[in-house]
Design a protein around this motif. Structure first.
Motif, PDB file in Angstrom:
ATOM      1  N   PRO A 632       0.837  -1.210   0.000  1.00  0.00           N
ATOM      2  CA  PRO A 632       0.000   0.000   0.000  1.00  0.00           C
ATOM      3  C   PRO A 632       0.866   1.253   0.000  1.00  0.00           C
ATOM      4  O   PRO A 632       1.968   1.256   0.561  1.00  0.00           O
ATOM      5  N   PRO A 633       0.413   2.337  -0.644  1.00  0.00           N
ATOM      6  CA  PRO A 633       1.172   3.593  -0.630  1.00  0.00           C
ATOM      7  C   PRO A 633       1.204   4.195   0.775  1.00  0.00           C
ATOM      8  O   PRO A 633       0.375   3.885   1.629  1.00  0.00           O
ATOM      9  N   ALA A 634       2.200   5.052   0.986  1.00  0.00           N
ATOM     10  CA  ALA A 634       2.332   5.702   2.297  1.00  0.00           C
ATOM     11  C   ALA A 634       1.102   6.572   2.566  1.00  0.00           C
ATOM     12  O   ALA A 634       0.653   7.318   1.685  1.00  0.00           O
ATOM     13  N   ALA A 635       0.550   6.465   3.767  1.00  0.00           N
ATOM     14  CA  ALA A 635      -0.659   7.227   4.114  1.00  0.00           C
ATOM     15  C   ALA A 635      -0.305   8.690   4.372  1.00  0.00           C
ATOM     16  O   ALA A 635       0.789   9.014   4.848  1.00  0.00           O
ATOM     17  N   LEU A 636      -1.255   9.565   4.029  1.00  0.00           N
ATOM     18  CA  LEU A 636      -1.106  10.984   4.318  1.00  0.00           C
ATOM     19  C   LEU A 636      -1.358  11.242   5.802  1.00  0.00           C
ATOM     20  O   LEU A 636      -2.008  10.439   6.486  1.00  0.00           O
ATOM     21  N   CYS A 637      -0.867  12.376   6.297  1.00  0.00           N
ATOM     22  CA  CYS A 637      -1.112  12.709   7.713  1.00  0.00           C
ATOM     23  C   CYS A 637      -2.578  13.056   7.951  1.00  0.00           C
ATOM     24  O   CYS A 637      -3.185  12.620   8.934  1.00  0.00           O
ATOM     25  N   VAL A 638      -3.129  13.870   7.065  1.00  0.00           N
ATOM     26  CA  VAL A 638      -4.557  14.206   7.094  1.00  0.00           C
ATOM     27  C   VAL A 638      -5.070  14.095   5.670  1.00  0.00           C
ATOM     28  O   VAL A 638      -4.286  14.172   4.711  1.00  0.00           O
ATOM     29  N   PRO A 639      -6.375  13.911   5.475  1.00  0.00           N
ATOM     30  CA  PRO A 639      -6.895  13.833   4.105  1.00  0.00           C
ATOM     31  C   PRO A 639      -6.547  15.091   3.306  1.00  0.00           C
ATOM     32  O   PRO A 639      -6.622  16.217   3.815  1.00  0.00           O
ATOM     33  N   LYS A 640      -6.127  14.888   2.062  1.00  0.00           N
ATOM     34  CA  LYS A 640      -5.750  16.024   1.206  1.00  0.00           C
ATOM     35  C   LYS A 640      -6.911  16.974   1.010  1.00  0.00           C
ATOM     36  O   LYS A 640      -6.726  18.191   0.855  1.00  0.00           O
ATOM     37  N   GLU A 641      -8.149  16.425   1.001  1.00  0.00           N
ATOM     38  CA  GLU A 641      -9.320  17.276   0.821  1.00  0.00           C
ATOM     39  C   GLU A 641      -9.457  18.265   1.978  1.00  0.00           C
ATOM     40  O   GLU A 641      -9.806  19.434   1.778  1.00  0.00           O
ATOM     41  N   LEU A 642      -9.173  17.777   3.182  1.00  0.00           N
ATOM     42  CA  LEU A 642      -9.256  18.645   4.344  1.00  0.00           C
ATOM     43  C   LEU A 642      -8.182  19.733   4.274  1.00  0.00           C
ATOM     44  O   LEU A 642      -8.448  20.908   4.542  1.00  0.00           O
ATOM     45  N   TRP A 643      -6.960  19.332   3.887  1.00  0.00           N
ATOM     46  CA  TRP A 643      -5.889  20.319   3.777  1.00  0.00           C
ATOM     47  C   TRP A 643      -6.237  21.383   2.737  1.00  0.00           C
ATOM     48  O   TRP A 643      -6.020  22.578   2.947  1.00  0.00           O
ATOM     49  N   ARG A 644      -6.796  20.969   1.596  1.00  0.00           N
ATOM     50  CA  ARG A 644      -7.107  21.922   0.519  1.00  0.00           C
ATOM     51  C   ARG A 644      -8.139  22.961   0.976  1.00  0.00           C
ATOM     52  O   ARG A 644      -7.965  24.155   0.733  1.00  0.00           O
ATOM     53  N   ILE A 645      -9.190  22.512   1.622  1.00  0.00           N
ATOM     54  CA  ILE A 645     -10.253  23.458   1.976  1.00  0.00           C
ATOM     55  C   ILE A 645      -9.796  24.375   3.115  1.00  0.00           C
ATOM     56  O   ILE A 645     -10.098  25.575   3.130  1.00  0.00           O
ATOM     57  N   VAL A 646      -9.043  23.843   4.085  1.00  0.00           N
ATOM     58  CA  VAL A 646      -8.513  24.682   5.167  1.00  0.00           C
ATOM     59  C   VAL A 646      -7.547  25.716   4.607  1.00  0.00           C
ATOM     60  O   VAL A 646      -7.590  26.911   4.963  1.00  0.00           O
ATOM     61  N   ASP A 647      -6.667  25.274   3.696  1.00  0.00           N
ATOM     62  CA  ASP A 647      -5.705  26.191   3.100  1.00  0.00           C
ATOM     63  C   ASP A 647      -6.415  27.283   2.307  1.00  0.00           C
ATOM     64  O   ASP A 647      -6.024  28.456   2.353  1.00  0.00           O
ATOM     65  N   ALA A 648      -7.492  26.919   1.605  1.00  0.00           N
ATOM     66  CA  ALA A 648      -8.233  27.904   0.810  1.00  0.00           C
ATOM     67  C   ALA A 648      -8.895  28.947   1.710  1.00  0.00           C
ATOM     68  O   ALA A 648      -8.901  30.140   1.399  1.00  0.00           O
ATOM     69  N   ILE A 649      -9.454  28.494   2.828  1.00  0.00           N
ATOM     70  CA  ILE A 649     -10.088  29.441   3.756  1.00  0.00           C
ATOM     71  C   ILE A 649      -9.033  30.358   4.360  1.00  0.00           C
ATOM     72  O   ILE A 649      -9.236  31.568   4.500  1.00  0.00           O
ATOM     73  N   TYR A 650      -7.879  29.786   4.680  1.00  0.00           N
ATOM     74  CA  TYR A 650      -6.782  30.598   5.230  1.00  0.00           C
ATOM     75  C   TYR A 650      -6.366  31.667   4.228  1.00  0.00           C
ATOM     76  O   TYR A 650      -6.146  32.831   4.585  1.00  0.00           O
ATOM     77  N   GLU A 651      -6.283  31.283   2.957  1.00  0.00           N
ATOM     78  CA  GLU A 651      -5.882  32.238   1.918  1.00  0.00           C
ATOM     79  C   GLU A 651      -6.980  33.285   1.686  1.00  0.00           C
ATOM     80  O   GLU A 651      -6.693  34.447   1.417  1.00  0.00           O
ATOM     81  N   LYS A 652      -8.236  32.860   1.767  1.00  0.00           N
ATOM     82  CA  LYS A 652      -9.344  33.800   1.552  1.00  0.00           C
ATOM     83  C   LYS A 652      -9.413  34.851   2.656  1.00  0.00           C
ATOM     84  O   LYS A 652      -9.895  35.959   2.459  1.00  0.00           O
TER      85      LYS A 652
END
Length: 808
Positions: A632-652
């Motif tokens: 199996p591929p290495a697991a992410l620390c948190v779901p990428k979807e969560l990181w994307r939306i949090v990062d977008a709100i931070y940028e907004k």
């Protein structure tokens, strides 16, 4: 408002202004109406009291969908009643009778204007938490304040609800030994006020008669009717529901009375809901319990009469019991105990109340907030609150309770009057105000309404009924039914999470006789179809030449369905059986393809994939061909979807006002979800839409970040909060720990901009509980107990601790 008075109505009759009604002698006796004709819309607008803003439509629809999710259709009759004929045809007499009655009801309701007059009645409602007080003080300023100098505006119906007419101590709740005595005392006081020489002028036609009364420990409801209308009231029934201690005792609950007034049905409910400022969920649960459990067995004759008048569609229930929502008009009064939101300090609430600055208090009223979110009193309306909060006062004064030896409580509009109508324009509120009686710690509240009631002309109704039956008989006496379906295979193509898709099937009567059809469950099953699909209507009837009926097949992917699809426990394929009574069965195949979404998945599954989730096959065999289970591929620390939306709100910008509390735009929310699922870059979306998607993503995970097993079991205080919080973090599963720490850190960052975004640690703690902790989305409020509410409150304290300290 004098134009609606009984006196003028009688004057009109004397001068021929309104014809008297005569029914056919063989059917019923002559009935005289004592109500004026309905006023014009313009007249009603001129006298109407303003109404509170209505709820957000999207949230109301969501709440309605959630309530209806458990049932995929109405099974009109049990398959056990099916009879197989000698030629193999299936017949169900019970279903045939009910479907036939449904068609008759539909035809008569469509023609009800041919036999119905619409009249205007004035109805008064008063509610008061008397705090076990009250002896001889006059009640006129509460019950009769808007009658007019000569009683020209006196109501036709008076309903009075009391709460805490006895002390709610353990003895009274358990034994209920003083309630009857106190209720009789109060009923007599109300009767004496209404019928006093000052108010009635000793005119027997202005006197009031008690129709019904019901009490439950401290609750009491009594309903009076004006003398001229007594003969036009029937089918009076009452009920009581306790939701207090152990979910059944009478220290909290509701009492109600229903009746038929002329030819309209009216239901009146008086309740006392759960107390304490923070216990919004408890009040919502009490409402849901009382609303669902209140019922009246009105008898088969009453059901038949209202059906025949086109007023109540009870034909398919198979019972003579009706609930609150089955009435033309439903009114809900009482001490509902909703307070001003905790985000406003108690001292400020007191200052705003004393200065009559009501706008901010209205905007933060818990009942207004909960109604706007579609969580309680769905379908009900309320007049605008233009009077000062009615609780909590120093008894015997007009001062809010601020004495140093007493517990300081924020003033609140605990005492309310709401209504629900099958026809919204049949109710106009004339007034909504409070009385200044001061013996209790609550002020009484009263409201007066103009309601439109139906007055059926019996002879005309019978004529319409006979015409409908002649048309039906003409075709029932012929041969076998036949129908044609324009298609029997439905392919919905690609369907998306939280999106409804509907495809129709046209059913045409191709024979020369009446065709009755219904959906039936498959053999050894009890539902008509799988839970992700609904079909409406579930039955129907067509006469030859009648326009085709449309069966609407709707697919909706919610959390439970998405989880079943993601884990391979279900597929979007089903067969629906359409049975023609006294005829053949038709098999309709339904299929669709699910466009996979990160919503409804678990974080443990999402961290496995670095590519967009839409590209990950649902089929486990296809998935194994792409991803080698042994490597199996290495697991992410948190779901990428969560990181994307949090990062977008931070940028907004975290400085946006009312962040996380104002909903986004529906179309943007859908587009943002698609970007998360497909990996496409975000467009120029509003930050509120991004924030709504973030909270929705966390709230709709297949497994919550904080499972129920981690709810605190002991009461938390300042000495134990640190150790409890540390133990809580240690017990979180690894990926859940990462997500929790990530989100708390993000919310703490948002608090740095609290002056701009108006967030507070307490508000964010509630948001955390709603989206990270199991409860807000999957616990039915009717299943909540005082222990579970206390444990959830403890979890909120833990969230607050993490947000306000450097514990993480």
């Amino acid at each position: 408002s004098g134009q609606f008075s009984t006196a003028q109505q009688q004057q009109q009759q004397q001068h021929g202004g309104m014809p008297r009604l005569h029914s056919a002698p063989t059917l019923v006796q002559e009935q005289t109406t004592h109500l004026p004709d309905r006023a014009s819309a313009e007249q009603l607008r001129q006298v109407a009291h303003p109404i509170q803003p209505g709820p957000d439509e999207r949230r109301v629809r969501y709440a309605a969908n959630q309530r209806g999710r458990a049932t995929t259709g109405s099974i009109v009759a049990n398959r056990a009643a099916d009879e197989e004929m000698e030629d193999g045809r299936i017949r169900n007499r019970e279903a045939a009778t009910k479907i036939r009655d449904a068609w008759i009801y539909k035809q008569i309701r469509a023609r009800q204007d041919e036999f119905t007059q619409y009249k205007q009645a004035r109805v008064f409602f008063g509610t008061w938490n008397v705090n076990a007080k009250g002896k001889d003080e006059p009640l006129d300023s509460w019950l009769c304040s808007d009658w007019g100098p000569s009683g020209e505006n006196a109501p036709d119906i008076v309903a009075v609800g009391l709460q805490e007419m006895v002390d709610l101590n353990a003895v009274n709740v358990a034994v209920d030994n003083k309630s009857q005595q106190r209720s009789l005392h109060w009923i007599e006081r109300v009767r004496a006020t209404l019928n006093s020489p000052r108010n009635s002028g000793n005119d027997p036609m202005r006197a009031y008669t008690l129709l019904s009364q019901r009490y439950l420990v401290g609750l009491m409801l009594c309903v009076f009717v004006k003398a001229p209308h007594k003969q036009r009231v029937k089918y009076v029934h009452s009920d009581a529901v306790g939701v207090g201690v152990m979910g059944m005792m009478g220290n909290k609950g509701g009492v109600s009375v229903r009746l038929q007034f002329y030819d309209s049905t009216i239901c009146i409910t008086n309740t006392h809901l759960a107390a304490h400022r923070e216990n919004v969920a408890g009040r919502n649960a009490d409402f849901a319990n009382i609303f669902s459990k209140t019922s009246y067995d009105i008898g088969d004759e009453a059901v038949k009469e209202v059906i025949r008048s086109g007023s109540l569609s009870q034909w398919a229930s198979g019972t003579s019991s009706v609930g609150i929502s089955d009435h033309d008009l439903a009114f809900w009064i009482g001490d509902l105990n909703y307070r001003v939101d905790e985000s406003i300090p108690t001292e400020k609430v007191i200052d705003l109340s004393n200065s009559n600055a009501l706008e901010e208090l209205r905007n933060n009223d818990q009942l207004n907030i909960e109604r706007a979110q579609g969580r309680v009193f769905q379908g009900f309306e309320e007049g605008k609150l233009i009077f000062r909060p009615t609780y909590k006062y120093q008894p015997g004064t007009d001062l809010y309770e601020c004495r140093p030896d007493k517990k300081l409580r924020a003033p609140a509009w605990c005492d309310r009057i709401l209504w629900m109508a099958q026809e919204p324009d049949h109710v106009t509120q004339l007034s909504y105000e409070r009385s200044e009686l001061n013996v209790s710690d609550h002020k009484p509240v009263m409201g007066t309404f103009l309601v439109t009631v139906k007055d059926v002309i019996q002879s005309r109704r019978e004529h319409v009924y006979e015409e409908v039956m002649k048309t039906l008989d003409k075709f029932e006496n012929q041969s076998l039914p036949m129908v044609g379906l324009d298609r029997i295979n439905l392919d919905f193509g690609e369907v998306f999470y939280d999106q409804k898709v509907t495809l129709p099937i046209q059913v045409t009567n191709t024979g020369k006789v009446v065709a009755q059809f219904r959906l039936v469950p498959k053999l050894d099953e009890v539902t008509l179809c799988k839970p992700w699909m609904t079909v409406t209507p579930a039955f129907g009837m067509l006469i030859p030449g009648e326009a085709p009926a449309t069966l609407n097949f709707t697919i909706s992917i919610d959390n439970a369905t998405a989880n079943a699809l993601n884990t391979g426990r279900d597929i979007l394929e089903d067969i629906v059986i359409l049975r023609l009574e006294n005829g053949r069965d038709y098999y309709i195949t339904v299929k669709a393809n699910y466009a996979r979404s990160c919503f409804g998945m678990s974080v443990d599954e999402l961290v496995k994939y670095a590519e967009p989730i839409r590209n990950v096959p649902l089929d486990p065999i296809q998935r194994a061909e792409i991803y080698d289970p042994s490597h199996p591929p290495a697991a992410l620390c948190v779901p990428k979807e969560l990181w994307r939306i949090v990062d977008a709100i931070y940028e907004k910008g975290l400085h946006e006002r009312d962040l996380f509390t104002v909903p986004g735009l529906a179309e943007e929310v859908y587009q943002i979800r698609e970007c998360l699922d497909t990996g496409e870059p975000f467009g120029e979306f509003r930050v509120h839409s991004m924030a709504e998607v973030l909270l929705s993503f966390l709230s709709n995970l297949a497994s919550p970040i904080v499972p129920r097993s981690l709810f605190p079991t002991l009461e938390i205080d300042a000495q134990t909060i640190q150790s409890v919080s540390r133990r809580f973090l240690e017990e979180l599963p690894p990926i859940h720990y990462n997500v929790f720490v990530y989100m708390i850190s993000f919310f703490r960052e948002a608090l740095l901009y609290r002056e701009a975004n108006k967030l507070s640690a307490a508000k964010l703690a509630r948001i955390c509980c709603n989206c990270l902790v199991v409860g807000s989305n999957e616990i039915n409020p009717m299943d909540e107990t005082s222990q579970s509410i206390q444990r959830r409150a403890g979890m909120q304290l833990i969230m607050l601790h993490f947000l306000e300290t450097n514990a993480i």
